[in-house]
Design a protein around this motif. Sequence first.
Motif, PDB file in Angstrom:
ATOM      1  N   VAL A 155       0.826  -1.198   0.000  1.00  0.00           N
ATOM      2  CA  VAL A 155       0.000   0.000   0.000  1.00  0.00           C
ATOM      3  C   VAL A 155       0.865   1.255   0.000  1.00  0.00           C
ATOM      4  N   VAL A 156       0.529   2.166  -0.896  1.00  0.00           N
ATOM      5  CA  VAL A 156       1.245   3.443  -1.031  1.00  0.00           C
ATOM      6  C   VAL A 156       0.318   4.579  -0.615  1.00  0.00           C
ATOM      7  N   MET A 157       0.825   5.495   0.204  1.00  0.00           N
ATOM      8  CA  MET A 157       0.074   6.691   0.565  1.00  0.00           C
ATOM      9  C   MET A 157       0.695   7.905  -0.111  1.00  0.00           C
ATOM     10  N   ILE A 158      -0.136   8.741  -0.693  1.00  0.00           N
ATOM     11  CA  ILE A 158       0.320  10.002  -1.272  1.00  0.00           C
ATOM     12  C   ILE A 158      -0.098  11.118  -0.328  1.00  0.00           C
ATOM     13  N   LEU A 159       0.880  11.842   0.173  1.00  0.00           N
ATOM     14  CA  LEU A 159       0.649  12.843   1.212  1.00  0.00           C
ATOM     15  C   LEU A 159       0.707  14.253   0.649  1.00  0.00           C
ATOM     16  N   GLY A 160      -0.247  15.069   1.044  1.00  0.00           N
ATOM     17  CA  GLY A 160      -0.286  16.463   0.613  1.00  0.00           C
ATOM     18  C   GLY A 160       0.118  17.396   1.742  1.00  0.00           C
ATOM     19  N   GLU A 161       0.384  18.642   1.387  1.00  0.00           N
ATOM     20  CA  GLU A 161       0.812  19.622   2.372  1.00  0.00           C
ATOM     21  C   GLU A 161      -0.382  20.228   3.101  1.00  0.00           C
ATOM     22  N   ILE A 162      -0.104  20.845   4.233  1.00  0.00           N
ATOM     23  CA  ILE A 162      -1.136  21.520   5.021  1.00  0.00           C
ATOM     24  C   ILE A 162      -0.895  23.026   4.951  1.00  0.00           C
ATOM     25  N   ASN A 163      -1.969  23.790   4.878  1.00  0.00           N
ATOM     26  CA  ASN A 163      -1.899  25.260   4.881  1.00  0.00           C
ATOM     27  C   ASN A 163      -1.058  25.807   3.729  1.00  0.00           C
ATOM     28  N   GLY A 164      -1.129  25.128   2.593  1.00  0.00           N
ATOM     29  CA  GLY A 164      -0.453  25.647   1.407  1.00  0.00           C
ATOM     30  C   GLY A 164       1.041  25.430   1.367  1.00  0.00           C
ATOM     31  N   ARG A 165       1.597  24.732   2.345  1.00  0.00           N
ATOM     32  CA  ARG A 165       3.047  24.487   2.349  1.00  0.00           C
ATOM     33  C   ARG A 165       3.380  23.379   1.358  1.00  0.00           C
ATOM     34  N   ALA A 166       4.413  23.598   0.588  1.00  0.00           N
ATOM     35  CA  ALA A 166       4.884  22.573  -0.349  1.00  0.00           C
ATOM     36  C   ALA A 166       6.173  21.959   0.190  1.00  0.00           C
ATOM     37  N   PHE A 167       6.479  20.769  -0.267  1.00  0.00           N
ATOM     38  CA  PHE A 167       7.689  20.069   0.174  1.00  0.00           C
ATOM     39  C   PHE A 167       8.824  20.417  -0.791  1.00  0.00           C
ATOM     40  N   GLY A 168       9.357  21.613  -0.657  1.00  0.00           N
ATOM     41  CA  GLY A 168      10.346  22.081  -1.619  1.00  0.00           C
ATOM     42  C   GLY A 168       9.649  22.343  -2.942  1.00  0.00           C
ATOM     43  N   ILE A 169      10.175  21.760  -4.009  1.00  0.00           N
ATOM     44  CA  ILE A 169       9.557  21.942  -5.333  1.00  0.00           C
ATOM     45  C   ILE A 169       8.481  20.889  -5.583  1.00  0.00           C
ATOM     46  N   ASN A 170       8.303  20.000  -4.624  1.00  0.00           N
ATOM     47  CA  ASN A 170       7.339  18.919  -4.795  1.00  0.00           C
ATOM     48  C   ASN A 170       6.027  19.235  -4.090  1.00  0.00           C
ATOM     49  N   LYS A 171       4.931  18.931  -4.749  1.00  0.00           N
ATOM     50  CA  LYS A 171       3.619  19.165  -4.144  1.00  0.00           C
ATOM     51  C   LYS A 171       3.212  18.006  -3.240  1.00  0.00           C
ATOM     52  N   PHE A 172       3.757  16.810  -3.505  1.00  0.00           N
ATOM     53  CA  PHE A 172       3.352  15.634  -2.754  1.00  0.00           C
ATOM     54  C   PHE A 172       4.564  14.847  -2.255  1.00  0.00           C
ATOM     55  N   LEU A 173       4.320  14.029  -1.229  1.00  0.00           N
ATOM     56  CA  LEU A 173       5.253  13.003  -0.781  1.00  0.00           C
ATOM     57  C   LEU A 173       4.576  11.659  -0.973  1.00  0.00           C
ATOM     58  N   SER A 174       5.368  10.599  -1.148  1.00  0.00           N
ATOM     59  CA  SER A 174       4.815   9.256  -1.295  1.00  0.00           C
ATOM     60  C   SER A 174       5.436   8.326  -0.261  1.00  0.00           C
ATOM     61  N   VAL A 175       4.579   7.663   0.509  1.00  0.00           N
ATOM     62  CA  VAL A 175       5.037   6.618   1.427  1.00  0.00           C
ATOM     63  C   VAL A 175       4.990   5.321   0.633  1.00  0.00           C
ATOM     64  N   MET A 176       6.152   4.803   0.253  1.00  0.00           N
ATOM     65  CA  MET A 176       6.212   3.717  -0.705  1.00  0.00           C
ATOM     66  C   MET A 176       5.852   2.347  -0.121  1.00  0.00           C
ATOM     67  N   ASP A 177       5.790   2.231   1.194  1.00  0.00           N
ATOM     68  CA  ASP A 177       5.289   1.021   1.848  1.00  0.00           C
ATOM     69  C   ASP A 177       4.666   1.470   3.166  1.00  0.00           C
ATOM     70  N   THR A 178       3.341   1.538   3.197  1.00  0.00           N
ATOM     71  CA  THR A 178       2.643   2.071   4.362  1.00  0.00           C
ATOM     72  C   THR A 178       2.912   1.255   5.619  1.00  0.00           C
ATOM     73  N   GLU A 179       2.892  -0.078   5.501  1.00  0.00           N
ATOM     74  CA  GLU A 179       3.149  -0.941   6.661  1.00  0.00           C
ATOM     75  C   GLU A 179       4.505  -0.626   7.296  1.00  0.00           C
ATOM     76  N   LEU A 180       5.555  -0.613   6.461  1.00  0.00           N
ATOM     77  CA  LEU A 180       6.900  -0.388   6.979  1.00  0.00           C
ATOM     78  C   LEU A 180       7.096   1.059   7.413  1.00  0.00           C
ATOM     79  N   GLY A 181       6.419   1.983   6.729  1.00  0.00           N
ATOM     80  CA  GLY A 181       6.517   3.384   7.116  1.00  0.00           C
ATOM     81  C   GLY A 181       5.995   3.615   8.518  1.00  0.00           C
ATOM     82  N   ILE A 182       4.873   2.964   8.843  1.00  0.00           N
ATOM     83  CA  ILE A 182       4.282   3.099  10.181  1.00  0.00           C
ATOM     84  C   ILE A 182       5.083   2.301  11.201  1.00  0.00           C
ATOM     85  N   GLU A 183       5.441   1.072  10.850  1.00  0.00           N
ATOM     86  CA  GLU A 183       6.177   0.198  11.771  1.00  0.00           C
ATOM     87  C   GLU A 183       7.522   0.800  12.163  1.00  0.00           C
ATOM     88  N   SER A 184       8.187   1.461  11.212  1.00  0.00           N
ATOM     89  CA  SER A 184       9.509   2.038  11.475  1.00  0.00           C
ATOM     90  C   SER A 184       9.432   3.340  12.265  1.00  0.00           C
TER      91      SER A 184
END
Length: 234
Positions: A155-184
């Motif tokens: 499972v992949v989660m695509i994360l957006g910014e809050i209050n108009g903040r961008a992640f540098g030049i990127n509008k989104f972040l991707s959690v490439m493995d939700t299970e391991l992202g949470i577990e870690s």
Amino acid sequence: MKKTITFFTILILIITTQAQEQINLLTYDNTQDINFFNSVKNGTQIKEYITNNKNSVKVGDTLILGAPTSQEMNTRTYSGSYGNIARGGIAQSRSTSKKTYEFIQLGRPAGFGSIMSAMNGDAQNMADNSLKNTKVVVNEIKTYHRGSKNKPLYVVMILGEINGRAFGINKFLSVMDTELGIESGEILLKNRKMTRDEAIAKLKEAKELLEIDIMSKEEFEELKKELAPIVNGQ
């Protein structure tokens, strides 16, 4: 030139025509059950995902980025000069290194930037610890096979910014493995349930406190009763 355009046109069509089917509720057990996952197409949208430890993540939830766990470092070198070097000016350079995330990358999965990086033989551009403790919104949840359709899902989660903040030049972040992202601990859930290992560790710590009279026997028994279902896998 025409061949290049045709190639990218086909590539974009493949990406944009990935299945847009939707599953309202997907569980970790579903992702491992061949009777379920062999009929699921890559890119299927998920509204809610239940993890192996029974935590719930929904589209629209607010999460927090924890600390990076990768051993990799993102190093950048900056240079500059003061005055005319030929006349005795000073040239300076400095490097900064930031620890990167293991499971969180900049941009969308298989986005245009990712495709270009892969074609150039570059590694994926992972987020670094400058984003630690950042609040993010779950914009999309998607599931993919670990190879052919007869392989389990991840499972992949695509994360957006809050209050108009961008992640540098990127509008989104991707959690490439939700299970391991949470577990870690790279992804922090507001109401994350304690794991069995965490419950056992807490009981061991409580027992030590009991033995040195920092915790009463009544408090220990109450905690033991509270954590028993987690330890026993109920």
